[in-house]
Design a protein around this motif. Structure first.
Motif, short mmCIF file in Angstrom:
data_model
loop_
_atom_site.label_atom_id
_atom_site.label_comp_id
_atom_site.label_asym_id
_atom_site.label_seq_id
_atom_site.Cartn_x
_atom_site.Cartn_y
_atom_site.Cartn_z
N GLY A 131 0.82 -1.19 0.00
CA GLY A 131 0.00 0.00 0.00
C GLY A 131 0.86 1.25 0.00
O GLY A 131 2.06 1.20 0.28
N ASN A 132 0.24 2.37 -0.30
CA ASN A 132 0.94 3.66 -0.26
C ASN A 132 0.08 4.75 0.37
O ASN A 132 0.25 5.93 0.08
N GLY A 133 -0.86 4.34 1.21
CA GLY A 133 -1.71 5.30 1.89
C GLY A 133 -2.94 5.71 1.12
O GLY A 133 -3.76 6.48 1.62
N ASN A 143 -6.88 -2.07 10.65
CA ASN A 143 -6.94 -0.61 10.79
C ASN A 143 -6.85 0.09 9.43
O ASN A 143 -6.46 1.25 9.36
N GLY A 144 -7.19 -0.63 8.36
CA GLY A 144 -7.33 0.01 7.06
C GLY A 144 -6.09 -0.05 6.19
O GLY A 144 -5.24 -0.93 6.32
N ILE A 145 -5.98 0.93 5.30
CA ILE A 145 -4.93 0.90 4.28
C ILE A 145 -3.54 1.14 4.83
O ILE A 145 -2.55 0.94 4.12
N ARG A 199 0.93 -4.68 7.64
CA ARG A 199 1.18 -5.78 6.71
C ARG A 199 1.02 -5.32 5.26
O ARG A 199 1.40 -6.04 4.34
N PHE A 200 0.47 -4.15 5.07
CA PHE A 200 0.17 -3.67 3.73
C PHE A 200 0.99 -2.42 3.37
O PHE A 200 1.72 -2.41 2.39
N ASN A 201 0.88 -1.39 4.17
CA ASN A 201 1.61 -0.15 3.89
C ASN A 201 2.82 -0.06 4.81
O ASN A 201 2.79 0.61 5.85
#
Length: 262
Positions: free
Chosen positions: A178-180, A194-196, A200-202
């Motif tokens: 991710g990048n926010g 907790n979203g983007i 684990r993603f961003n």
């Protein structure tokens, strides 16, 4: 890729051609399948380079396939062909992890499955691993969602002092990070986080986590026409900014799209 209906039924639109393990007479690479967690249907395909002497040891190379966490398999014809070639050219012992897929198995199933496979391998009871794996030279790699999983496994291994494998390096091919910015797939697969900016993603939003990665080499790869290109560069620039102590590199291939190497 998938449709999920109100009754919980999941329909996958993309058909994946599975192929059995084989011995490549040209490269002399052997492959075989091993079941690791029968109750979860977690398994792996092993690829062994040409053996020039009985007890020859090879670097241990874990590969994690992509497919948006939803499709593909280590047993698909594309990944099998690619990993036969990689094994021969890199002269390694490859463990290609076959994890459970979303949305039937939501996050964190893919991370847990891959972690369990690595710990199973670390016990070294499987004959090929016992005889031919160099457990002091271990590498992680993956493409797209598989690169995301590989990075998260590296994070987890760096945080757990009792992890026994010596992780030397990591290769992230067109990683799905991710990048926010809003991301429909991640939100669908992981609605309870907790979203983007989930760590684990961003990863760029959590530089302290990245700073603790204990491997000594990280190389990231992207392509000029990859829709995830900017995210790959965000990861790389974050690693540079935090002053990560290992060897860090990036390669961008012009004129190609996402996971073109497949």
């Amino acid at each position: 890729m998938n449709s999920t209906y109100a009754n919980g039924t999941v329909h996958r639109y993309e058909e994946i051609k599975f192929v059995p393990p084989s011995n490549n007479h040209k490269t002399e690479v052997q492959s075989k399948d091993v079941t690791i967690l029968p109750n979860k249907n977690v398994s792996a395909r092993l690829y062994l380079s040409k053996i020039s002497r009985k007890n020859k040891k090879f670097p241990l190379f874990f590969y994690i396939h992509g497919g948006g966490f939803c499709i593909e398999s280590t047993f698909s014809s594309g990944y099998d062909s690619y990993l036969h070639k990689l094994t021969a050219q890199a002269n390694v012992l490859v463990v290609s992890i076959n994890y459970r897929l979303a949305p039937v198995h939501p996050i964190p199933a893919y991370y847990d499955d891959s972690w369990d496979v690595m710990n199973w391998d670390a016990r070294g009871k499987e004959p090929w691993l016992k005889q031919h794996a160099n457990f002091s030279r271990v590498f992680l790699a993956g493409d797209s969602a598989g690169a995301n999983i590989a990075n998260n496994i590296m994070v987890r291994a760096s945080e757990e002092s009792h992890f026994v494998l010596s992780l030397v390096g990591m290769a992230l091919l067109d990683p799905y990070f991710g990048n926010g910015k809003p991301d429909v797939l991640w939100t669908y697969l992981c609605p309870k986080t907790n979203g983007i900016d989930d760590p684990r993603f961003n990863l760029a939003a959590h530089p302290k986590i990245l700073s603790k990665l204990k491997c000594s080499k990280i190389f990231v790869f992207t392509a000029g026409k990859d829709n995830l290109r900017d995210r790959t560069w965000t990861y790389y620039e974050t690693m540079k900014k935090i002053g990560w102590k290992g060897e860090l590199g990036i390669k961008e291939t012009e004129g190609e799209g996402h996971v073109f190497h497949m």
